[in-house]
Design an enzyme around this catalytic site. Sequence first.
Site, PDB file in Angstrom:
ATOM      1  N   CYS A 308       0.833  -1.203   0.000  1.00  0.00           N
ATOM      2  CA  CYS A 308       0.000   0.000   0.000  1.00  0.00           C
ATOM      3  C   CYS A 308       0.873   1.261   0.000  1.00  0.00           C
ATOM      4  O   CYS A 308       1.525   1.552  -0.986  1.00  0.00           O
ATOM      5  CB  CYS A 308      -0.978  -0.044   1.168  1.00  0.00           C
ATOM      6  N   HIS A 398      -3.764  -5.395   0.041  1.00  0.00           N
ATOM      7  CA  HIS A 398      -3.372  -5.877   1.362  1.00  0.00           C
ATOM      8  C   HIS A 398      -3.399  -7.403   1.400  1.00  0.00           C
ATOM      9  O   HIS A 398      -4.445  -7.999   1.683  1.00  0.00           O
ATOM     10  CB  HIS A 398      -4.308  -5.312   2.433  1.00  0.00           C
ATOM     11  N   GLU A 400      -2.357  -9.326   3.598  1.00  0.00           N
ATOM     12  CA  GLU A 400      -2.631  -9.842   4.948  1.00  0.00           C
ATOM     13  C   GLU A 400      -4.123  -9.861   5.237  1.00  0.00           C
ATOM     14  O   GLU A 400      -4.554 -10.413   6.252  1.00  0.00           O
ATOM     15  CB  GLU A 400      -1.917  -8.987   6.003  1.00  0.00           C
TER      16      GLU A 400
END
Length: 420
Positions: A308, A398, A400
């Site tokens: 990001c 993202h 994660e």
Amino acid sequence: MASAASRPAQPKGATGVLILADGTVIWGMGFGATGSAVGEVCFNTAMTGYQEVMTDPSYAGQIVTFTFPHIGNVGANPEDIESRVEGAVGCVVREEVTPASNFRSLQPFTEWMEANGKIGLSGVDTRALTRRIRMAGAPNAVIAHEPSGKFDIPALLKRAQDWPGLEGMDLAQIVTRHGQEEWHGSYWRLGHGYEASDVPEAVHAELVEVGTASEPDPSTGSGRTGSVKPHVVAIDYGAKDNIFRNLVRAGAKVTVVPAKTSLDEILALKPDGVFLSNGPGDPAATGEYAVPVIKGLLDRDIPLFGICLGHQMLALAAGAKTVKMHQGHRGANHPVQRVGEGWGDTSGLVEITSMNHGFAVDVDTLPPNVEQTHVSLFDGSNCGISIKGKQAFGVQYHPEASPGPQDSFYLFEKFVGMLG
């Protein structure tokens, strides 16, 4: 919703209001903290994970409009917090927050919002607000909650109009850690919470079975071989905790450092690789102090992985530019396609990803030594880069998740796997 020329009268019983900088006044029922807060209004399309969204530091300076109508139904709990620093300042929802109905709930969402100083506004036509953002861009606004229903509308409007907005704003220094810390904790399991160290062998075996991890090494319990874990120094520009958990899950030892940590201080930690975290604000503003450090790491051929904001600043360090997006990408269902060389049989594969960004790398400014590796199938914007001749790559989304799909965990294994 109405313009400044025809502001609607305050409905009976209204205890909350959202005032856009153009004079639009949106009434509703306030919940959570009382008072007022200023920020940029954006929308998020995720159907789950509202607590993770509200505690994501990347949302600092923003008021989140949830397009999913039922927010708060599963309550709140300490395990779903992504950071202890400032995240979103408030949220706008369609339906009134009802009592929680979930076995993991330890606190009503309304009480959690109040305890964490965040203002909520319910009873809003979130479809209309989302369309307004899509057509006119993300506006600056003030969200306010007052149980008495008394508001100074002109003063709140002036505050919204005086706020400079996110462009040119460095927020990383506000949400970053104040000191260095060793990260402890790994993957979450139902009934167990977060593991204190690496992923247990039984859990990792499950991941191997579904093809999301490599076979664990007996001496480390991780997905890499060898008895010594690679040391990753993670620069915190406003990181989500689940990023660090996934680095540990992939087999790394993680040291987290503040955003303004110098190049010499990072090198003194003897990193095998450096991670560049997500975060809020304008990457060009944060890049004033972050980009020289990243350039120094690139010059020394230290492996780098950015997510990001970290991805955007890696691009800036390589010579590209970033731009403010019209509405941004925020949700847990964004399709991203693999492009460019080096993908082999998986070239063209589509990953469903979680996103949260209002700035993007301008693909037209990528220098010849930077390859685009991922693109958004929504609007064709850049979602990944790799620097030729370097072990350095970044993605706009993202991997994660938290909330979101887990299609992209392989990126953590790719990074840790290249560290020797």
